[in-house]
Design an enzyme around this catalytic site. Structure first.
Site, short mmCIF file in Angstrom:
data_model
loop_
_atom_site.label_atom_id
_atom_site.label_comp_id
_atom_site.label_asym_id
_atom_site.label_seq_id
_atom_site.Cartn_x
_atom_site.Cartn_y
_atom_site.Cartn_z
N LYS A 16 0.85 -1.19 0.00
CA LYS A 16 0.00 0.00 0.00
C LYS A 16 0.89 1.24 0.00
O LYS A 16 1.92 1.28 0.69
CB LYS A 16 -0.91 -0.02 1.23
CG LYS A 16 -1.93 1.11 1.27
CD LYS A 16 -2.87 0.94 2.46
CE LYS A 16 -3.86 2.08 2.56
NZ LYS A 16 -4.79 1.92 3.71
N SER A 56 -9.29 3.29 2.75
CA SER A 56 -8.21 3.82 1.94
C SER A 56 -7.39 2.76 1.21
O SER A 56 -6.51 3.11 0.41
CB SER A 56 -7.28 4.67 2.81
OG SER A 56 -6.66 3.87 3.82
N SER A 64 -10.47 1.07 6.72
CA SER A 64 -9.78 1.17 5.43
C SER A 64 -9.41 -0.15 4.79
O SER A 64 -9.02 -0.18 3.63
CB SER A 64 -8.52 2.04 5.57
OG SER A 64 -8.88 3.38 5.77
#
Length: 475
Positions: A77, A152, A176
């Protein structure tokens, strides 16, 4: 004949062990998938093919094949630093940043034998629950590219759902991992606070954000989860006294067996009900009803429950969300101009907070943690909708008005952030589809340290609905 990306991550790992193909073969397959699909879907912001090929060769030659995710590709990520690879945090402010060192969770997955193919998309600094950053194209939902992927960890979810990766690590500070998993029809696990040494949250503001896996099956999620916790399969640095990383693991066994009968609560209330008008869409209610019916048929105890009204949670969480943006390193007008409007609003609001306001918010959330654990303690696990609404269209969120944007995020996903505050584990599982063919999921909340129960329940539900057979068309 099934292609490699049609196999589960566990099936791929087992095939690697048998020598049916090599880590480099698998890496090349997924790099080709990324080259073809990523321009349309925006899952990756950086792809590192040369480094990935070199790493695959290194794994094959130098890493014991017993490593937890030996030879399996993943993506970092873009909130996590990997030495020598651009890390932009979803922001134009860090367009040229290349870190000299790697974050601990990145090193853990390398130690576990994984092969990083690049960096997956995230919104600016991971602050909102949708992945539509001005630093790159939006992460589009493979089930319908006009819709968002959530956030996210939106890029990670898109990559897994479209077959660009077998699984992917994400991070969850308010939902997220679980939000994009629900939007993209995946399994998403948020661990207990302190469970993963490389991202315990114990040392962060309010202890909210922890790493967690996104995958197509409960077993795949457990496979990656075990790699995050104890990558070498041997004792690791515990860092903190809250929980030893090896407790109750390895979790893959719980997900593969899928055993147990449990007492389950069911609720549609959230910590935000006193502050916002929360409307649960019929599709979300149906997904919850489908999960309840399935678990009831399996012989689990089912009891409806509801949270006690609490006016303190919403303002305290808003304070922490704003305070988290206060330290963004934008000190000049030129630097501020590179930030997105929502981020600028959050940063300024965070910098205006007094020490007393922040201290009171932290105290309030600590009290809420105790309250929520007490309220749910008579159950082995508690079911809620994963999301209150169906996946949102790209551009749905107000990019200029911070207050309205915050309200939209709460109304879309009211059931997630209270679990970051409480430190409780939770898993999102796909269960049904809308009339338009969009995935809908259910969230299951566990007791402190109760990941094994969540993965067992996930495996049981998976056997009934076989969501691993569902794939977005055209990808």
């Amino acid at each position: 004949m099934a292609e490699l990306h049609d196999l589960t991550a566990l099936d791929q790992w087992q095939a690697l062990q048998k020598g049916e193909f090599s880590p480099l073969d698998l890496t090349e397959h997924y790099l080709a998938r990324i080259e073809r699909l990523n321009p349309e879907l925006g899952a990756f912001v950086t792809v590192t093919p040369d480094a990935a090929r070199a790493r695959a060769a290194e794994v094959e030659q130098s890493v014991p094949c017993t490593a937890p995710i030996w030879g399996l590709p993943f993506g970092d990520k873009d909130l996590e630093m990997r030495a020598g690879v651009p890390t932009r945090f979803g922001s134009r402010l860090f367009a040229d940043f290349v870190p000299p060192i790697s974050d601990e969770i990145v090193e853990a997955l390398d130690t576990a034998g994984g092969v990083s193919l690049g960096k997956t998309a995230t919104p600016e600094f991971g602050l909102p629950s949708y992945t539509e950053s001005l630093a790159g194209p939006p992460a589009r939902n493979p089930w319908d590219p006009t819709l968002g992927s959530g956030g996210s960890s939106g890029g990670a979810a898109v990559a897994v759902a479209s077959g660009m990766l077998p699984f992917a690590p994400g991070s969850d500070g308010g939902g997220s991992v679980r939000i994009p998993a629900a939007a993209c029809g995946l399994v998403g696990l948020k661990p207990s606070r302190g469970r993963v040494p490389g991202g315990s949250a114990i040392d962060s503001l309010a202890g909210l954000a922890v790493p967690g896996p996104l995958a197509r099956t409960a077993s795949d999620a457990a496979l990656l989860f075990d790699a995050m916790i104890a990558p070498s399969g041997y004792p690791v640095d515990h860092h903190y006294a809250l929980r030893a990383p090896g407790d109750d693991g390895p979790f893959l066994a719980a997900a593969v067996r899928g055993e147990g009968r449990f007492q389950l609560g069911v609720m549609t209330t959230s910590a935000w009900d006193s502050a916002y008008d929360i409307t649960i869409a019929p599709e979300a209610r149906q997904a919850l009803a489908d999960a309840v019916a399935a678990f009831s048929t399996m012989g689990h105890g089912i009891e409806e429950t509801a949270l006690e009204p609490d006016d303190s949670f919403a303002p305290a969480f808003r304070t922490i969300w704003q305070a988290g943006a206060a330290s963004i390193p934008a000190e000049t007008p030129e630097q501020e101009e590179l930030l997105e409007p929502l981020t600028r609003w959050l940063m300024h609001r965070g910098r205006e907070l007094s020490a007393r306001t922040l201290a009171e918010a932290l105290k309030t959330l600590a009290a809420y943690e105790r309250s929520l654990i007490r309220q749910l303690s008579r159950f082995d696990a508690v079911l809620t909708p994963a999301l209150a609404l169906t996946p949102r269209p790209i551009g749905w969120y107000d990019s200029e008005d911070g207050e309205r944007n915050f309200a939209q995020q709460v109304q879309y996903t009211p059931f997630t952030s209270m679990l970051n505050v409480s430190g409780l584990p939770a898993i999102v599982l796909p269960i049904s589809e809308t009339d338009a063919g969009l995935p809908m999921g259910v969230q299951i909340i566990g007791r402190p340290g109760g990941e094994a129960t969540l993965l067992a329940l996930g495996a049981q539900l998976e056997r009934r609905v076989h969501w691993e057979r569902r794939h977005p068309q055209g990808w």
